[in-house]
Design a protein around this motif. Sequence first.
Motif, PDB file in Angstrom:
ATOM      1  N   SER A  67      -9.725 -11.631   1.164  1.00  0.00           N
ATOM      2  CA  SER A  67      -8.444 -10.963   0.913  1.00  0.00           C
ATOM      3  C   SER A  67      -8.485  -9.512   1.359  1.00  0.00           C
ATOM      4  CB  SER A  67      -8.082 -11.042  -0.570  1.00  0.00           C
ATOM      5  OG  SER A  67      -8.868 -10.151  -1.321  1.00  0.00           O
ATOM      6  N   PHE A  68      -9.673  -8.884   1.295  1.00  0.00           N
ATOM      7  CA  PHE A  68      -9.800  -7.498   1.731  1.00  0.00           C
ATOM      8  C   PHE A  68      -9.494  -7.360   3.215  1.00  0.00           C
ATOM      9  CE2 PHE A  68     -11.976  -7.188  -2.249  1.00  0.00           C
ATOM     10  CZ  PHE A  68     -11.948  -5.852  -2.615  1.00  0.00           C
ATOM     11  N   LEU A  69      -9.788  -8.413   3.984  1.00  0.00           N
ATOM     12  CA  LEU A  69      -9.534  -8.340   5.414  1.00  0.00           C
ATOM     13  C   LEU A  69      -8.045  -8.220   5.713  1.00  0.00           C
ATOM     14  CD1 LEU A  69     -12.035 -11.086   6.674  1.00  0.00           C
ATOM     15  CD2 LEU A  69     -12.389  -8.610   6.510  1.00  0.00           C
ATOM     16  N   PHE A  70      -7.215  -8.644   4.750  1.00  0.00           N
ATOM     17  CA  PHE A  70      -5.767  -8.574   4.954  1.00  0.00           C
ATOM     18  C   PHE A  70      -5.156  -7.329   4.309  1.00  0.00           C
ATOM     19  CE2 PHE A  70      -6.791 -12.899   5.899  1.00  0.00           C
ATOM     20  CZ  PHE A  70      -5.891 -13.258   6.892  1.00  0.00           C
ATOM     21  N   ARG A  71      -5.987  -6.549   3.615  1.00  0.00           N
ATOM     22  CA  ARG A  71      -5.476  -5.290   3.070  1.00  0.00           C
ATOM     23  C   ARG A  71      -4.952  -4.351   4.157  1.00  0.00           C
ATOM     24  NH1 ARG A  71      -8.622  -2.643  -2.029  1.00  0.00           N
ATOM     25  NH2 ARG A  71      -8.333  -4.333  -3.520  1.00  0.00           N
ATOM     26  N   PRO A  72      -5.678  -4.205   5.291  1.00  0.00           N
ATOM     27  CA  PRO A  72      -5.138  -3.330   6.335  1.00  0.00           C
ATOM     28  C   PRO A  72      -3.776  -3.786   6.855  1.00  0.00           C
ATOM     29  CG  PRO A  72      -7.449  -3.764   6.745  1.00  0.00           C
ATOM     30  CD  PRO A  72      -7.026  -4.694   5.646  1.00  0.00           C
ATOM     31  N   VAL A  73      -3.555  -5.104   6.902  1.00  0.00           N
ATOM     32  CA  VAL A  73      -2.249  -5.605   7.352  1.00  0.00           C
ATOM     33  C   VAL A  73      -1.167  -5.149   6.377  1.00  0.00           C
ATOM     34  CG1 VAL A  73      -0.887  -7.633   7.939  1.00  0.00           C
ATOM     35  CG2 VAL A  73      -3.350  -7.598   8.439  1.00  0.00           C
ATOM     36  N   GLY A  74      -1.458  -5.333   5.070  1.00  0.00           N
ATOM     37  CA  GLY A  74      -0.515  -4.857   4.054  1.00  0.00           C
ATOM     38  C   GLY A  74      -0.333  -3.359   4.120  1.00  0.00           C
ATOM     39  N   ALA A  75      -1.438  -2.632   4.381  1.00  0.00           N
ATOM     40  CA  ALA A  75      -1.365  -1.180   4.481  1.00  0.00           C
ATOM     41  C   ALA A  75      -0.537  -0.739   5.682  1.00  0.00           C
ATOM     42  CB  ALA A  75      -2.778  -0.596   4.579  1.00  0.00           C
ATOM     43  N   LEU A  76      -0.716  -1.427   6.822  1.00  0.00           N
ATOM     44  CA  LEU A  76       0.050  -1.092   8.022  1.00  0.00           C
ATOM     45  C   LEU A  76       1.544  -1.291   7.790  1.00  0.00           C
ATOM     46  CD1 LEU A  76      -2.224  -2.728  10.764  1.00  0.00           C
ATOM     47  CD2 LEU A  76      -1.926  -0.284  10.330  1.00  0.00           C
ATOM     48  N   ILE A  77       1.887  -2.420   7.173  1.00  0.00           N
ATOM     49  CA  ILE A  77       3.308  -2.721   6.925  1.00  0.00           C
ATOM     50  C   ILE A  77       3.896  -1.755   5.907  1.00  0.00           C
ATOM     51  CG2 ILE A  77       4.922  -4.447   6.041  1.00  0.00           C
ATOM     52  CD1 ILE A  77       2.947  -6.598   7.073  1.00  0.00           C
ATOM     53  N   ALA A  78       3.220  -1.626   4.754  1.00  0.00           N
ATOM     54  CA  ALA A  78       3.740  -0.761   3.696  1.00  0.00           C
ATOM     55  C   ALA A  78       3.735   0.700   4.123  1.00  0.00           C
ATOM     56  CB  ALA A  78       2.913  -0.940   2.423  1.00  0.00           C
ATOM     57  N   GLY A  79       2.672   1.115   4.833  1.00  0.00           N
ATOM     58  CA  GLY A  79       2.601   2.495   5.279  1.00  0.00           C
ATOM     59  C   GLY A  79       3.715   2.834   6.259  1.00  0.00           C
ATOM     60  N   HIS A  80       3.957   1.930   7.219  1.00  0.00           N
ATOM     61  CA  HIS A  80       5.007   2.154   8.216  1.00  0.00           C
ATOM     62  C   HIS A  80       6.373   2.306   7.548  1.00  0.00           C
ATOM     63  CE1 HIS A  80       7.220   1.760  12.007  1.00  0.00           C
ATOM     64  NE2 HIS A  80       7.974   0.860  11.396  1.00  0.00           N
ATOM     65  N   PHE A  81       6.712   1.334   6.698  1.00  0.00           N
ATOM     66  CA  PHE A  81       8.032   1.377   6.063  1.00  0.00           C
ATOM     67  C   PHE A  81       8.097   2.400   4.944  1.00  0.00           C
ATOM     68  CE2 PHE A  81       8.178  -2.813   8.106  1.00  0.00           C
ATOM     69  CZ  PHE A  81       9.400  -2.711   8.753  1.00  0.00           C
ATOM     70  N   GLY A  82       6.946   2.676   4.299  1.00  0.00           N
ATOM     71  CA  GLY A  82       6.937   3.700   3.261  1.00  0.00           C
ATOM     72  C   GLY A  82       7.202   5.079   3.809  1.00  0.00           C
ATOM     73  N   ASP A  83       6.767   5.342   5.051  1.00  0.00           N
ATOM     74  CA  ASP A  83       7.045   6.620   5.702  1.00  0.00           C
ATOM     75  C   ASP A  83       8.446   6.655   6.324  1.00  0.00           C
ATOM     76  OD1 ASP A  83       4.730   8.113   5.191  1.00  0.00           O
ATOM     77  OD2 ASP A  83       3.629   7.131   6.814  1.00  0.00           O
ATOM     78  N   LYS A  84       9.098   5.491   6.441  1.00  0.00           N
ATOM     79  CA  LYS A  84      10.426   5.426   7.050  1.00  0.00           C
ATOM     80  C   LYS A  84      11.550   5.275   6.017  1.00  0.00           C
ATOM     81  CE  LYS A  84      11.254   3.018  10.744  1.00  0.00           C
ATOM     82  NZ  LYS A  84      11.751   4.074  11.648  1.00  0.00           N
TER      83      LYS A  84
END
Length: 465
Positions: A67-84
Amino acid sequence: MDRTETVTADRRQKRRVVLATGVGTTIEWYDFFIYAQASALVFGPVFFKSLGAQAGLLVSLATVGISFLFRPVGALIAGHFGDKVGRRRMLVITLFLMGGATALIGALPTPDTIGVAAPILLLVLRIAQGLSAGGEWGGAALMAVESAPANRRGRFGSAPQQGAPVGLLLATGYFALMTAVTPNDAAFLSWGWRVPFLSSAVLVFVGYFIRRRVEESPTFVEMTRGGQVRKAPLGELFRTRPLLVLVAALAYCANSAGTYVVTGGFLQSYMTSPAHPGHLSKTTVLLMVTLSGLLWLVALHFAALLSDRIGRRTTFVIGWITTIVMTFPLLLAMKSGNAALLFVAMTLYMGALMITSGPLAAYMVELFPAGIRYSGIAVAYALGSILGGAFAPLIATALYDSTGSVYSVGWYVVGIVAVSLCCTLLLRDRSRVDLGPNSKAYDGSSFYLGRAAGEVERDPSTVAP
């Protein structure tokens, strides 16, 4: 509204932010830790029994890491939209994703009913937890720290940090309760373990009720009003600060690795194994972790307050050195099989790790400029979790199996802590810098060997255009 009413409303909003980030991350970590507990005690014999006892345990622990391997995917998505679109919206989405996946695990049929589809679905739901965890922490940290006065960021940032030990308390306490109330191991493996998972559905709606009343981060509001929201914050992050992301991740990874040796299954599986001469019951080990967790909270909060006085970087250095000192005493206590000695050693070891956990949110938030901050801290945190904690329980178990010595696990932990200590020393301390979108504090290099803010020469590898 007069000045007194404005100050009162501002204080009320700050209290809501602290409560919302603390409660929300507690629920997220509760969901995460009940899976970790179940991977060590339940999923091997329930979902992977066809592989045999030891292989089933290793595969079960491996699902924690996947599941940790998919944390960056969640981080990329949430980070992108969280900054937008804002921090607040992403926090609600991650809460429902984590809670929904956890409740569904509690209702998942076993291989006896649906065959190989059962472990596959278990893995899919665990991946969903990883996606959620990758986006949750960054948003909660930003909401807390960006809403705090400059001299109290460590204290405010400790709210989402407290979610981890409180979530652990709830998870281990609930599991300990279920091992006590179920009449035997067969009943626990049949239905007892499911109750803590199903309860997550209720907790999610409690978290949503609290979070929906919180206003957006003041920094993001300022960015929106000033037309400073980036169109592609993620691309800008990797174009301008890729080295900072990597070093920040490595500066954190030992905290994740060290914590998961205790909370991720290795300690539980080792201390409850009949092969260990001083093995203890599942209930005893879970209760020890639960009671110890209460003291971890004290250490975490103290470390956060300390970082507001002496700086984040200095506090981290103290934490890493203390963790190295306490690693082998914990392993000696585990080997002894003495419950009282294990409790003391576990509390001191995890207390050392809490010195770096307490100020972590403020430390990470202050590293990145406002326009790419959600993306930066979410990706760095997720990457650090992979490099440190993803497979820590699996690696620790494999090291012990191959060497027959728990001390091999100690050298593994000490090696990772040494890496994090070196990276901490590389990074510039940015305690109390201006976090606003127009801050000049981020014009210089993020590293002590680079150019400080205010100097003329620009460093294109670490400075946004």
